[in-house]
Design a protein around this motif. Structure first.
Motif, PDB file in Angstrom:
ATOM      1  N   LEU A 112      81.750  55.259 -90.767  1.00 39.06           N
ATOM      2  CA  LEU A 112      81.401  53.881 -90.441  1.00 39.06           C
ATOM      3  C   LEU A 112      79.976  53.585 -90.885  1.00 39.06           C
ATOM      4  N   PRO A 113      79.743  52.395 -91.398  1.00 42.84           N
ATOM      5  CA  PRO A 113      78.363  52.029 -91.750  1.00 42.84           C
ATOM      6  C   PRO A 113      77.557  51.763 -90.491  1.00 42.84           C
ATOM      7  N   GLU A 114      76.257  51.768 -90.615  1.00 46.12           N
ATOM      8  CA  GLU A 114      75.410  51.443 -89.470  1.00 46.12           C
ATOM      9  C   GLU A 114      75.464  49.959 -89.156  1.00 46.12           C
ATOM     10  N   ARG A 115      75.745  49.178 -90.172  1.00 41.87           N
ATOM     11  CA  ARG A 115      75.779  47.722 -89.985  1.00 41.87           C
ATOM     12  C   ARG A 115      76.734  47.120 -91.004  1.00 41.87           C
ATOM     13  N   ILE A 116      77.426  46.061 -90.601  1.00 45.87           N
ATOM     14  CA  ILE A 116      78.342  45.383 -91.518  1.00 45.87           C
ATOM     15  C   ILE A 116      77.526  44.653 -92.578  1.00 45.87           C
ATOM     16  N   THR A 117      77.937  44.833 -93.827  1.00 47.25           N
ATOM     17  CA  THR A 117      77.295  44.159 -94.955  1.00 47.25           C
ATOM     18  C   THR A 117      78.381  43.433 -95.753  1.00 47.25           C
ATOM     19  N   PRO A 118      77.997  42.634 -96.731  1.00 45.23           N
ATOM     20  CA  PRO A 118      79.016  41.992 -97.579  1.00 45.23           C
ATOM     21  C   PRO A 118      79.946  42.991 -98.260  1.00 45.23           C
ATOM     22  N   THR A 119      79.494  44.226 -98.449  1.00 48.94           N
ATOM     23  CA  THR A 119      80.348  45.240 -99.083  1.00 48.94           C
ATOM     24  C   THR A 119      81.591  45.509 -98.250  1.00 48.94           C
TER      25      THR A 119
ATOM     26  N   ASP B 150      77.756  46.993 -85.574  1.00 46.56           N
ATOM     27  CA  ASP B 150      76.892  45.811 -85.480  1.00 46.56           C
ATOM     28  C   ASP B 150      77.059  44.934 -86.721  1.00 46.56           C
ATOM     29  N   CYS B 151      77.187  43.639 -86.484  1.00 41.56           N
ATOM     30  CA  CYS B 151      77.365  42.702 -87.588  1.00 41.56           C
ATOM     31  C   CYS B 151      76.357  41.564 -87.465  1.00 41.56           C
ATOM     32  N   PRO B 152      75.592  41.288 -88.492  1.00 45.29           N
ATOM     33  CA  PRO B 152      74.649  40.170 -88.440  1.00 45.29           C
ATOM     34  C   PRO B 152      75.375  38.860 -88.137  1.00 45.29           C
ATOM     35  N   PRO B 153      74.795  38.014 -87.320  1.00 45.94           N
ATOM     36  CA  PRO B 153      75.473  36.772 -86.932  1.00 45.94           C
ATOM     37  C   PRO B 153      75.920  35.925 -88.116  1.00 45.94           C
ATOM     38  N   GLN B 154      75.125  35.906 -89.180  1.00 47.85           N
ATOM     39  CA  GLN B 154      75.477  35.056 -90.313  1.00 47.85           C
ATOM     40  C   GLN B 154      76.701  35.589 -91.071  1.00 47.85           C
ATOM     41  N   LEU B 155      76.994  36.893 -90.907  1.00 48.11           N
ATOM     42  CA  LEU B 155      78.155  37.479 -91.587  1.00 48.11           C
ATOM     43  C   LEU B 155      79.397  37.525 -90.703  1.00 48.11           C
TER      44      LEU B 155
END
Length: 469
Positions: free
Chosen positions: A162-169, A212-217
């Motif tokens: 798992l990534p540390e944070r959700i990204t566009p990838t 964790d996912c940034p709010p904008q994503l």
């Protein structure tokens, strides 16, 4: 001297997760012991302890009181339906693991649709991938269920990290997987490797919801998970893994609702409705379709047609003639207003051929269930569906052709039905679909009513060889 509390395993079952979450939040709220906690909840301490250990069905009203006392924001109310809501509907054998069927892609003869085994009951879930369920991850206010075997998306040994944070990838990967599975499933059915990929993919997506996912994503992320849930659920539905399919569809609906994605929400409820109708729960199917139509002003005309068709199929199973005809009429009216450019990409499948096939299925149930009901309209719509389905929709074409053969065998010329049935078998060669196989078995039963015709016997033999019945 008080006995130490039993160590809980939240991964063992939905009920165990629910109980472990209660204990965790009880202690976090300052209730070291269950007695005072039970007193404040106005319930016996024995009930609380048994619910925490996952050996007692939590009353629904207790879930409400838990949310109020622990200030969870409605977690236990939402989680209750996933942990306990389907328990009353389970058959006594529903939680047993059925014998593993033969591999769906190997050992097939003569263009078979499935490998060996007896006809599948609609309530069974033959698991091409082991799926013991862990349950109910409370993620960002979203209570959902997740399988315990968070298994091998890429290799048989380990799950992807798992990534540390959700990204566009991650969002692009979810979208790409959904797109690929959707095309493969339509062409080949949901069995074999496709079913395994679907199961592993949605398990991976569910794990990503804990990241964790940034709010904008987050809106795009939730949309991507919802889309994959729809595609994976459809594949599992196709091979009668109904628990897994229902889970995937519910994940899709929850994500769509949190992200305010009305089009994905509508599609999720459409799938839940169709699955319920297929497994004999037409009343539930009708309810799901009606939920999908909430705020229909936010849906496209094509989506409204899709949901009215689901209503029609539920009414058809209920042998409600007026309800079926009214719902078909509503679907037709919506479809005449269709503007494909307004539809989301995943609705491109719902063209004239799909609409004719879906409404024909609803009319089919009236034609075979009520001898006095005219079958002409159902026949005509099936014929249009078979003619209209193009490359990439082999399963839909084959299934409409099979239903047409059954209807003609039941109400028309059996010799003509044999010709249509053989065409259906040709169209279905190489498709791994338990639903398609069940339709062929139904055709065989209709053909058995004409034992004096040699060609019906030959058709039945070919069907038997194809589905290994």
């Amino acid at each position: 001297m008080p006995q130490p509390e039993k160590v809980l395993d939240p991964t063992s079952s939905p009920e165990a997760w629910f109980g472990n979450e209660i204990r965790h939040r009880r202690k976090a709220a300052g209730y070291r012991h269950a007695g005072p906690f039970a007193t404040d909840l106005q319930v016996s301490v024995d009930v609380i302890l048994k619910v925490e250990r996952g050996i007692y069905r939590c009353p629904e009203d207790l879930a409400l009181r838990l949310d109020d006392l622990l200030e969870t924001g409605g977690l236990f109310t939402r989680a209750w339906g996933m942990a306990f809501g389907d328990a009353d509907k389970r058959a006594p054998h529903a939680d047993r693991t059925p014998p593993r069927p033969a591999d769906l892609t190997d050992g097939r003869t003569g263009g078979s649709i499935l490998g060996g085994g007896s006809p599948s009951a609609a309530t069974r879930s033959p698991d091409p991938v082991p799926v013991d369920r862990r349950t109910l991850l409370a993620i960002g206010g979203l209570a959902i269920a997740a399988p315990l075997d968070l298994a091998r998306l890429l290799t048989p040994a380990t799950a992807p990290p798992l990534p540390e944070r959700i990204t566009p990838t991650e969002i692009r990967r979810l979208q790409d997987i959904a797109h690929g599975l959707h095309g493969w499933d339509n062409r080949h059915g949901g069995g074999g490797l496709i079913g395994q990929l679907s199961s592993s993919s949605i398990q991976w997506a569910i794990r990503l919801l804990s990241v964790d996912c940034p709010p904008q994503l987050r809106p795009d992320f939730l949309a991507a998970v919802a889309r994959l849930g729809l595609v994976a659920g459809a594949s599992q539905f196709d091979v009668h893994c109904h628990d897994e399919a229902r889970l995937a569809f519910k994940v899709a609906v929850e994500c769509a609702e949190e992200g305010k994605h009305w089009h994905l929400r509508a599609k999720g409820y459409s799938f839940l409705a169709r699955q319920a109708v297929w497994i004999g729960e037409a009343d539930d199917g009708l309810t799901h379709a009606e939920k999908g139509l909430v705020r229909s002003d936010r849906l496209t005309a094509t989506e409204r047609a899709m949901l009215h068709t689901a209503r029609a199929r539920a009414f058809g199973k209920l042998r409600d003639v007026q309800g079926t005809l009214a719902a078909v009429g509503a679907a037709d009216d919506a479809f005449t207003q269709r503007r494909p450019e307004e539809d989301p990409p995943w609705m491109a499948y719902y063209d004239e051929a799909q609409h004719n096939g879906d409404t024909a299925h609803a009319l089919f149930d009236l034609a075979v269930g009520i001898d006095t009901h005219d079958s002409t309209e159902a026949v005509t719509r099936f014929q249009r569906a078979v003619r209209g389905h193009g490359p990439g929709f082999e399963r839909s074409k084959a299934m409409s052709c099979t239903k047409l053969a059954s209807l003609v065998m039941h109400r028309g010329d059996p010799s003509e039905a044999v010709v249509i049935g053989n065409k259906a078998l040709d169209l279905g060669a190489g498709i791994t679909s338990l639903r398609a196989a069940d339709d062929l078995r139904e055709l065989s039963r209709f053909a058995s009513r004409h034992p004096r015709l040699p060609e019906t016997a030959i058709l039945r033999e070919r069907i038997a060889a194809t589905v290994h019945a």
